[in-house]
Write a protein that holds these residues in place. Structure first.
Motif, PDB file in Angstrom:
ATOM      1  N   ILE A  62      -2.560  22.902  10.327  1.00 47.02           N
ATOM      2  CA  ILE A  62      -1.682  22.555   9.314  1.00 47.02           C
ATOM      3  C   ILE A  62      -0.278  23.274   9.530  1.00 47.02           C
ATOM      4  CG2 ILE A  62      -1.213  22.766   6.899  1.00 47.02           C
ATOM      5  CD1 ILE A  62      -4.177  22.490   6.519  1.00 47.02           C
ATOM      6  N   LEU A  63      -0.296  24.636   9.967  1.00 51.31           N
ATOM      7  CA  LEU A  63       1.076  25.402  10.186  1.00 51.31           C
ATOM      8  C   LEU A  63       1.676  24.662  11.357  1.00 51.31           C
ATOM      9  CD1 LEU A  63      -0.123  28.939   9.526  1.00 51.31           C
ATOM     10  CD2 LEU A  63       0.970  27.324   7.940  1.00 51.31           C
ATOM     11  N   ALA A  66       3.448  21.479  10.455  1.00 50.05           N
ATOM     12  CA  ALA A  66       4.585  21.883   9.755  1.00 50.05           C
ATOM     13  C   ALA A  66       6.040  22.245  10.560  1.00 50.05           C
ATOM     14  CB  ALA A  66       4.302  23.049   8.574  1.00 50.05           C
ATOM     15  N   ALA A  69       7.407  19.405  12.427  1.00 46.68           N
ATOM     16  CA  ALA A  69       7.954  18.082  11.507  1.00 46.68           C
ATOM     17  C   ALA A  69       9.386  17.988  11.964  1.00 46.68           C
ATOM     18  CB  ALA A  69       7.379  18.347  10.045  1.00 46.68           C
ATOM     19  N   GLN A 106       1.491  15.263  17.442  1.00 47.16           N
ATOM     20  CA  GLN A 106       1.602  15.051  16.075  1.00 47.16           C
ATOM     21  C   GLN A 106       0.450  14.300  15.355  1.00 47.16           C
ATOM     22  OE1 GLN A 106       5.622  13.757  15.073  1.00 47.16           O
ATOM     23  NE2 GLN A 106       6.220  15.814  14.392  1.00 47.16           N
ATOM     24  N   GLY A 176       0.998  24.372   3.863  1.00 40.25           N
ATOM     25  CA  GLY A 176       1.712  23.450   5.089  1.00 40.25           C
ATOM     26  C   GLY A 176       2.747  22.927   4.505  1.00 40.25           C
ATOM     27  N   ASP A 177       2.774  22.077   3.084  1.00 42.46           N
ATOM     28  CA  ASP A 177       3.770  21.503   2.804  1.00 42.46           C
ATOM     29  C   ASP A 177       5.116  22.187   2.510  1.00 42.46           C
ATOM     30  OD1 ASP A 177       2.467  18.986   2.787  1.00 42.46           O
ATOM     31  OD2 ASP A 177       1.941  19.135   0.760  1.00 42.46           O
ATOM     32  N   LEU A 179       5.686  25.242   3.741  1.00 42.59           N
ATOM     33  CA  LEU A 179       6.251  25.828   5.047  1.00 42.59           C
ATOM     34  C   LEU A 179       7.150  24.628   5.736  1.00 42.59           C
ATOM     35  CD1 LEU A 179       6.162  27.812   7.399  1.00 42.59           C
ATOM     36  CD2 LEU A 179       4.474  26.652   8.400  1.00 42.59           C
ATOM     37  N   GLN A 180       6.752  23.431   5.685  1.00 40.82           N
ATOM     38  CA  GLN A 180       7.419  22.255   6.080  1.00 40.82           C
ATOM     39  C   GLN A 180       8.824  22.239   5.479  1.00 40.82           C
ATOM     40  OE1 GLN A 180       5.378  18.656   6.833  1.00 40.82           O
ATOM     41  NE2 GLN A 180       7.368  17.355   6.504  1.00 40.82           N
ATOM     42  N   PRO A 325       6.765  15.479   1.155  1.00 42.03           N
ATOM     43  CA  PRO A 325       5.728  16.674   0.710  1.00 42.03           C
ATOM     44  C   PRO A 325       5.992  16.961  -0.469  1.00 42.03           C
ATOM     45  CG  PRO A 325       7.438  17.578   2.358  1.00 42.03           C
ATOM     46  CD  PRO A 325       7.352  15.915   2.462  1.00 42.03           C
TER      47      PRO A 325
END
Length: 613
Positions: A62-63, A66, A69, A106, A176-177, A179-180, A325
Motif C-alpha cells: 500500500i505504501l 502511494a 502515484a 502499479q 495509504g490514501d 500518504l498519497q 482518495p
C-alpha cells in the motif's frame, strides 16, 4: 435444554448487519466515540499476529502504491517538455517504455493489494468466527435464556463479515490514501507552488462536503440496519409461527404489517442512495472546477512563457489523483467506524464469562448411578427461586418420578443434574461426588436425556443419532433402533439411515422424532437416564412401543422421569410431587394414593379421562 424453544434463522450476511441495534450503532460511533479506538484495534491485531508477515507485506504494498502515484504525471511532464518539445524521438521511446513499466508495476501493486487484503481478511475472520463459535458452545443455558438467538447469529456471521472490510478498506488503506495525498501535495508544491495553490483551492469545499456526506451516510446506514433488523425479526417470527397465522386466517393482516415494515426499509435505503447521488456529483464538480482553474491559469502562463505545457498537463493529472482518495476516505472512515462497532460487539461476546466453569477433574470410566440432592435452592434470576430446599436420594438402578403442575420446577431439577445450570445453594452428588468435581464432558456423557420437544438437525438419521461421534458404529445404532422398535420404519425410508430429516425433523411425525431421540440416548449407553415428558407427544400405540423400550433401557440404570401421564410411572421406586418449587409429597404409587393428597386427586382425574374415552 432451556425453558423455551429457540429458532435459528439465517439471513444474508451482506445486508443484515444486525437483528438488534445496540446503542453504539444508533449513535453511529464506536464505543469510545472515536473512529480509531486503539484498544479495539490492538485486540484485532492480536488476530493478525499469526499472519503478520503478510500483514506487513500488505502495508508495504500500500505504501509503495502511494509513493508511485505521483510518478506518472511527472514522467508525462518530462516527456512533453523535453522529448516531445525537443523532438527527441529516441528519448520519447525510452520515456514511453518507462511509463509502461511504471503502469505494469502499479497494476501488480493493485493486484497484490486486493489479493493480500482479501486473503488476510478472510483468514482473520475465519479464526475469529471459529473462536467465537467455540465460545458460544461453552456458554451456559442461562445466557441463551436471556439472549435472542438472532443476535448471536448476527455476531457470528454479519458482524464478523464486517471485520473483513476493516482489513481490506480500513486502517492500511486509509494510511495509504493519506500518504498519497501528502506526497502529491509535496510534489505539486515542489513542481509549481502557484499551480499547486490554485489546484488546492477547491480542497476546503471538498473536505466540507466529504465531512457532511460522512455524517449523513453514517446516520442513513444506521437507519438501514435498523430497518433490516425489524424486517428480519418480523420474517423470522412469522415464518416460525406460520401455522398460527393460517389457523386464524391472519394472512392479510400480516401481509399489511410486512408491507409497512418493508416500506421503512425501502425509505431508509433510498435516503442512503440520495446522499451518494448528491455527494459524488458534487465531488466531481469540485474536481472539475479545480481542473478548470488550473487550465485557465496554466494556459495564460503558457502564453506568457512562465509555465510549460507539460507542467499544466501534470497538474491536471495531479488533481484527479488528489481528489480520488479524498472521495474514498469518506467511505473508508465509515467502513472502519462500523468495523470498530462490530468488533466491539464480537469482543464483548468473546469476553463473556457467562459459561459453565469446568474445573472438575474426576473422570471415572463408569458410574454406579447414585444421585442425591441436599437442600438445593435454585433461581434463574437471583431472587426468584424456582426450587426451594429440595432433598432426595436415588439409589443406583432405581427409578424416581416427578409430577406436578406446569412450572412447578420439575425440569429445573434435571437441568441441574447435568449442570446446564448451577445451583445457588446446597449440593448435588453422583456416587457421593459433587457434580462440580466431575469433568463436565464425562458427567454429561453418563447422563442420557430425552426431551418432550425433540430437536433434530437438518441431516441424516444416523448423524442425528450419533451427533457426529465417530466412536458410535452403525451396528450400535441398528441395535439401539431395534430395541426401540424403530429400525423397520427407518429401513422403509429412502436411503434408510442416510435419510435427511430436513430442518427440525420436518419430514417425520412427532412420534417418529421422539423414537429417534430414544435411539440417540441409548447409543451413548449412559448410567443415568432422564426422561422429560418423553411420551406426552405420542399416540397410545407408539407410547406402548416406547414404554417397552424404556423398560429395556432403564434396566440396570438409574432413571429420573418427569411425566404427566401417571400410568407411565406407577412402577417407579419413588414418586415426588413438586409444587411451586417445593416437595409436597413423596412415596410409592400405592403410598401416595393412600395419602389422599395432590397425587391421588391427579390420578383420579386422569383415570376418569381414560374411562370417559
Amino acid at each position: 435444554m432451556g425453558r423455551a424453544g429457540n429458532v435459528l434463522v439465517l439471513c444474508n450476511p451482506q445486508t443484515a448487519n444486525s437483528f438488534f441495534v445496540s446503542d453504539e450503532q444508533k449513535s453511529g460511533g464506536s464505543p469510545s466515540g472515536q473512529v480509531f479506538d486503539v484498544t479495539i484495534l490492538s485486540r484485532l491485531y492480536a488476530f493478525v499476529r499469526p499472519y503478520q508477515g503478510r500483514f506487513y507485506l500488505l502495508v508495504g504494498v500500500i505504501l509503495l502504491g502511494a509513493v508511485l502515484a505521483p510518478i506518472t504525471p511527472l514522467l508525462i511532464k518530462q516527456t512533453i517538455d523535453n522529448q516531445i518539445a525537443g523532438g527527441d524521438y529516441q528519448g520519447l521511446t525510452l520515456m514511453l517504455a518507462t511509463m509502461v513499466g511504471v503502469l505494469v508495476v502499479q497494476a501488480f501493486i493493485q493486484f497484490a493489494n486486493a489479493y493480500l487484503s482479501g486473503w488476510l481478511g478472510q483468514h482473520v475472520i475465519r479464526d475469529i468466527r471459529v473462536q467465537l463459535y467455540e465460545k458460544i458452545l461453552g456458554l451456559r443455558l442461562k445466557f441463551f435464556d436471556n439472549t435472542p438467538i438472532g443476535r448471536l447469529v448476527t455476531r457470528t456471521i454479519s458482524d464478523i463479515e464486517t471485520l473483513a472490510d476493516v482489513f481490506s478498506e480500513g486502517m492500511a488503506a486509509i494510511a495509504g490514501d493519506i500518504l498519497q495525498l501528502v506526497l502529491i501535495i509535496a510534489v505539486m508544491f515542489y513542481t509549481d507552488w502557484r499551480l499547486a495553490a490554485i489546484s488546492l483551492s477547491m480542497v476546503p469545499l471538498m473536505l466540507f462536503s466529504t465531512y457532511v456526506f460522512k455524517e449523513k451516510i453514517k446516520a442513513s446506514f444506521n437507519e438501514v440496519r435498523t430497518a433490516v433488523a425489524n424486517l428480519n425479526a418480523f420474517v423470522q417470527e412469522h415464518i416460525t409461527g406460520m401455522n398460527i397465522v393460517q389457523i386464524f386466517s391472519s394472512e392479510k393482516i400480516e401481509a399489511a404489517k410486512f408491507r409497512s415494515i418493508n416500506d421503512e426499509h425501502r425509505k431508509a435505503n433510498i435516503r442512503s442512495i440520495w446522499y451518494y447521488s448528491i455527494y459524488f456529483p458534487v465531488a466531481d464538480i469540485l474536481s472539475a472546477a479545480g481542473t478548470g482553474l488550473v487550465v485557465w491559469y496554466g494556459a495564460r502562463e503558457i502564453l506568457n512563457e512562465q509555465v510549460s505545457f507539460g507542467t499544466v498537463t501534470a497538474f491536471v493529472m495531479f488533481i484527479n489523483l488528489f481528489f480520488r482518495p479524498i472521495r474514498m476516505l469518506a467511505d473508508r472512515f465509515n467502513t472502519l467506524q462500523m468495523g470498530i462497532v462490530s468488533a466491539d460487539r464480537v469482543l464483548t461476546l468473546l469476553d463473556s464469562d457467562d459459561y459453565t466453569v469446568n474445573n472438575g477433574s474426576y473422570t471415572p470410566e463408569k458410574l454406579r448411578g447414585d444421585v442425591a440432592f441436599r437442600n438445593v435452592w435454585f433461581a434463574y434470576n437471583d431472587d426468584n427461586y424456582v426450587l426451594k430446599d429440595i432433598s432426595f436420594d436415588v439409589q443406583a438402578g432405581e427409578t424416581i418420578a416427578f409430577v406436578g403442575a406446569t412450572g412447578a420446577g420439575k425440569s429445573s431439577i434435571i437441568n441441574l443434574l447435568s449442570r446446564f445450570y448451577d445451583i445457588n445453594r446446597g449440593t448435588i452428588t453422583i456416587d457421593g461426588v459433587d457434580v462440580h468435581d466431575y469433568d463436565l464432558t464425562t458427567l454429561r456423557r453418563q447422563i442420557g436425556v430425552v426431551l418432550q420437544d425433540v430437536f433434530l438437525f437438518s441431516d441424516s438419521i444416523e448423524n442425528n443419532i450419533t451427533l457426529g461421534d465417530p466412536n458410535i458404529t452403525r451396528e450400535q445404532i441398528v441395535e439401539a433402533a431395534k430395541l426401540v422398535g424403530v429400525h423397520d420404519f427407518i429401513m422403509q425410508l429412502p436411503g434408510n439411515y442416510e435419510y435427511n430429516v430436513q430442518e427440525r425433523g420436518a419430514t417425520l411425525s412427532v412420534g417418529q422424532r421422539q423414537l429417534i431421540s430414544f435411539v440417540r440416548a441409548m447409543v451413548q449407553n449412559p448410567r443415568i437416564i432422564v426422561l422429560d415428558e418423553a411420551t406426552s407427544s405420542v399416540d397410545t400405540e407408539t407410547e406402548e412401543l416406547i414404554q417397552e423400550a424404556i423398560g429395556k433401557l432403564m434396566r440396570g440404570r438409574t432413571a429420573i422421569v418427569i411425566a404427566h401421564r401417571l400410568s407411565t410411572i406407577q412402577k417407579a421406586n419413588q414418586i415426588i410431587v413438586v409444587d411451586k418449587g417445593e416437595i409436597k409429597e413423596q412415596g410409592t404409587h400405592e403410598q401416595l394414593l393412600q395419602h389422599e393428597g395432590f397425587y391421588a386427586n391427579l390420578y383420579r382425574m386422569q383415570y376418569k379421562e381414560v374411562v370417559g374415552e
